[in-house]
Design an enzyme around this catalytic site. Structure first.
Site, PDB file in Angstrom:
ATOM      1  N   GLU A  47       0.856  -1.202   0.000  1.00 50.10           N
ATOM      2  CA  GLU A  47       0.000   0.000   0.000  1.00 50.10           C
ATOM      3  C   GLU A  47       0.892   1.253   0.000  1.00 50.10           C
ATOM      4  O   GLU A  47       1.926   1.277   0.664  1.00 50.10           O
ATOM      5  CB  GLU A  47      -0.844  -0.020   1.283  1.00 50.10           C
ATOM      6  CG  GLU A  47      -1.685   1.212   1.534  1.00 50.10           C
ATOM      7  CD  GLU A  47      -2.279   1.243   2.967  1.00 50.10           C
ATOM      8  OE1 GLU A  47      -1.615   0.752   3.911  1.00 50.10           O
ATOM      9  OE2 GLU A  47      -3.397   1.763   3.113  1.00 50.10           O
ATOM     10  N   ASN A 111      -6.907   6.264  -1.756  1.00 50.08           N
ATOM     11  CA  ASN A 111      -5.805   5.341  -1.489  1.00 50.08           C
ATOM     12  C   ASN A 111      -6.021   4.187  -2.481  1.00 50.08           C
ATOM     13  O   ASN A 111      -6.966   3.407  -2.329  1.00 50.08           O
ATOM     14  CB  ASN A 111      -5.903   4.875  -0.023  1.00 50.08           C
ATOM     15  CG  ASN A 111      -4.728   4.024   0.385  1.00 50.08           C
ATOM     16  OD1 ASN A 111      -4.037   3.449  -0.453  1.00 50.08           O
ATOM     17  ND2 ASN A 111      -4.504   3.928   1.686  1.00 50.08           N
ATOM     18  N   LYS A 128      -9.390   2.084  -2.021  1.00 55.34           N
ATOM     19  CA  LYS A 128      -9.625   1.548  -0.662  1.00 55.34           C
ATOM     20  C   LYS A 128     -10.992   1.948  -0.118  1.00 55.34           C
ATOM     21  O   LYS A 128     -11.340   3.135  -0.084  1.00 55.34           O
ATOM     22  CB  LYS A 128      -8.523   2.048   0.261  1.00 55.34           C
ATOM     23  CG  LYS A 128      -8.515   1.469   1.658  1.00 55.34           C
ATOM     24  CD  LYS A 128      -7.270   1.969   2.403  1.00 55.34           C
ATOM     25  CE  LYS A 128      -7.111   1.336   3.775  1.00 55.34           C
ATOM     26  NZ  LYS A 128      -5.851   1.785   4.414  1.00 55.34           N
ATOM     27  N   GLU A 147      -5.663   8.817   7.845  1.00 53.02           N
ATOM     28  CA  GLU A 147      -6.188   8.432   6.514  1.00 53.02           C
ATOM     29  C   GLU A 147      -7.516   9.107   6.172  1.00 53.02           C
ATOM     30  O   GLU A 147      -7.684   9.588   5.055  1.00 53.02           O
ATOM     31  CB  GLU A 147      -6.304   6.909   6.408  1.00 53.02           C
ATOM     32  CG  GLU A 147      -4.973   6.233   6.147  1.00 53.02           C
ATOM     33  CD  GLU A 147      -5.165   4.817   5.667  1.00 53.02           C
ATOM     34  OE1 GLU A 147      -5.708   4.630   4.572  1.00 53.02           O
ATOM     35  OE2 GLU A 147      -4.776   3.895   6.401  1.00 53.02           O
ATOM     36  N   CYS A 173      -4.969  -2.946   2.779  1.00 54.78           N
ATOM     37  CA  CYS A 173      -4.688  -2.893   4.216  1.00 54.78           C
ATOM     38  C   CYS A 173      -5.898  -3.161   5.114  1.00 54.78           C
ATOM     39  O   CYS A 173      -6.270  -4.289   5.303  1.00 54.78           O
ATOM     40  CB  CYS A 173      -4.017  -1.577   4.587  1.00 54.78           C
ATOM     41  SG  CYS A 173      -3.235  -1.707   6.204  1.00 54.78           S
ATOM     42  N   ASN A 198       0.139  -1.230   5.348  1.00 51.62           N
ATOM     43  CA  ASN A 198       1.026  -0.496   6.272  1.00 51.62           C
ATOM     44  C   ASN A 198       0.370  -0.612   7.634  1.00 51.62           C
ATOM     45  O   ASN A 198      -0.631   0.061   7.905  1.00 51.62           O
ATOM     46  CB  ASN A 198       1.061   1.001   5.933  1.00 51.62           C
ATOM     47  CG  ASN A 198       1.985   1.350   4.788  1.00 51.62           C
ATOM     48  OD1 ASN A 198       3.150   1.669   4.986  1.00 51.62           O
ATOM     49  ND2 ASN A 198       1.442   1.310   3.581  1.00 51.62           N
TER      50      ASN A 198
HETATM   51  N1  CDT Z   1      -3.039   1.345   6.503  1.00 53.63           N
HETATM   52  C1  CDT Z   1      -3.982   0.741   7.244  1.00 53.63           C
HETATM   53  O1  CDT Z   1      -5.110   0.580   6.814  1.00 53.63           O
HETATM   54  N2  CDT Z   1      -3.624   0.351   8.476  1.00 53.63           N
HETATM   55  C2  CDT Z   1      -4.550  -0.191   9.422  1.00 53.63           C
HETATM   56  C3  CDT Z   1      -4.170   0.204  10.807  1.00 53.63           C
HETATM   57  C4  CDT Z   1      -4.659   1.519  11.118  1.00 53.63           C
HETATM   58  S1  CDT Z   1      -4.903   1.743  12.779  1.00 53.63           S
HETATM   59  C5  CDT Z   1      -5.466   3.294  12.910  1.00 53.63           C
HETATM   60  C6  CDT Z   1      -4.675  -1.694   9.418  1.00 53.63           C
HETATM   61  O2  CDT Z   1      -5.801  -2.177   9.526  1.00 53.63           O
HETATM   62  O3  CDT Z   1      -3.664  -2.389   9.385  1.00 53.63           O
END
Ligand code: CDT
Length: 310
Positions: A47, A111, A128, A147, A173, A198
């Site tokens: 991502e 995203n 996303k 985000e 993600c 991430n």
């Molecule tokens: N990038 C992403 O979506 N990360 C989320 C964690 C965010 S926590 C505020 C994940 O679900 O891994």
């Protein structure tokens, strides 16, 4: 008959805030080349591959925000990646921050992840859907996850594409934590789901989950694969980036739910596996034969809940 394809989970280590797009693209090309040398026909990147994870900073200046986004794909900085992919006849999946201008001039930020075939053509784009974190500046957190401040949820939902001799879908993600993500694509016959992530190892709203980050990561993707008879490739940007430690453990998962290949470092590394897409039918034609067994009449609430909640 087997429909074999060799895929690479091209994990990336940290990207510094000061690292330029051309520097990152050089790293991507090195991973793509290694994948090609090891027989890959498809290489999957994480991502927001092209920059550091910028949503951890609250930026107000619009011009400064725009600098983290791509307005065209390929653009001047990403063209060398597309060219090398064509030269090596390797397809790829790439996550990036996208600015999209509507016909009426409205500017949208997503995203985004694209799927590129071996001839360099873009066969699919996914934006996303589940956008996690907080929308307002909260400087007292150890680090922020803004985000929703930078991205709106993708309006297109979960599509699948005929590519790489199979039916391919994408998610990004946080989407991987939601069972509906996989099921919607499962009902569309998906055989290979590509997911970049991430994931910070510290979760501020409930730090007791920190120690379980690796377990939860594999739990959701292995379940999604098994319950829908599909391969899942999950690819991290991991390691300590600008002081924030993020999960690595990129994986290639079989429709049985078993892990077929996994990265062992937290840096740039490619895990490679040859997968037989025909193997999906062992699950799709038996336990998870949706035409025979899926009782969709009981699941209307899944799509109605948001409307009911207002
Ligand atoms: N990038 C992403 O979506 N990360 C989320 C964690 C965010 S926590 C505020 C994940 O679900 O891994």
């Amino acid at each position: 008959m087997a429909r074999n394809i060799t895929v690479g989970a091209a994990q990336m280590g940290p990207i510094a805030r000061t690292e330029s797009r051309p520097e990152v693209v050089e790293r991507l090309i090195a991973l793509l080349d290694e994948g090609a040398d090891r027989g890959c026909e498809l290489v999957v990147f994480p991502e927001l591959t092209l920059t550091t994870f910028f949503p951890r900073w609250f930026i107000e200046d619009e011009a400064e925000i725009d600098r983290w986004f791509e307005t065209e794909m390929p653009g001047p900085d990403t063209k060398p990646l597309f060219e090398r992919a064509v030269e090596r006849s390797v397809g790829f999946c790439l996550g990036y921050a996208e600015i999209f201008i509507e016909d009426d001039g409205t500017k949208r930020r997503y995203n985004t992840q694209i799927l590129v075939e071996r001839d360099g053509s873009v066969v699919g784009k996914y934006r996303k859907v589940h956008v996690p974190g907080h929308a307002h500046n909260e400087p007292d957190r150890p680090f922020q996850h803004l985000e929703p401040y930078y991205f709106e949820p993708g309006p297109g939902g979960f599509d699948v594409w005929k590519a790489f001799e199979g039916t391919v879908g994408m998610a990004i993600c946080n989407d991987r934590r939601w069972s509906e993500t996989y099921r919607v694509m499962g009902l569309k016959g998906v055989e290979l789901i590509l997911i970049g992530y991430n994931t910070p190892l510290h979760y501020d709203p409930d730090p007791q989950q920190n120690a379980l980050a690796g377990f939860h990561n594999h739990l959701v993707m292995q379940s999604g694969a098994y319950q829908n008879g599909t391969y899942v490739v999950g690819v991290a940007k991991g390691g300590i980036e600008e002081g924030v430690d993020s999960l690595a453990q990129s994986v290639i998962i079989a429709p049985s739910g078993q892990i077929k290949a996994q990265c062992i470092t937290t840096g740039d590394e490619i895990a490679v596996a040859t997968i037989d897409l025909d193997y999906c039918s062992f699950y799709k034609d038996t336990l998870f034969d949706f035409d025979r067994y899926h009782q969709s009449q009981h699941f209307g609430i899944i799509s109605q809940q948001r409307e009911d909640d207002g």
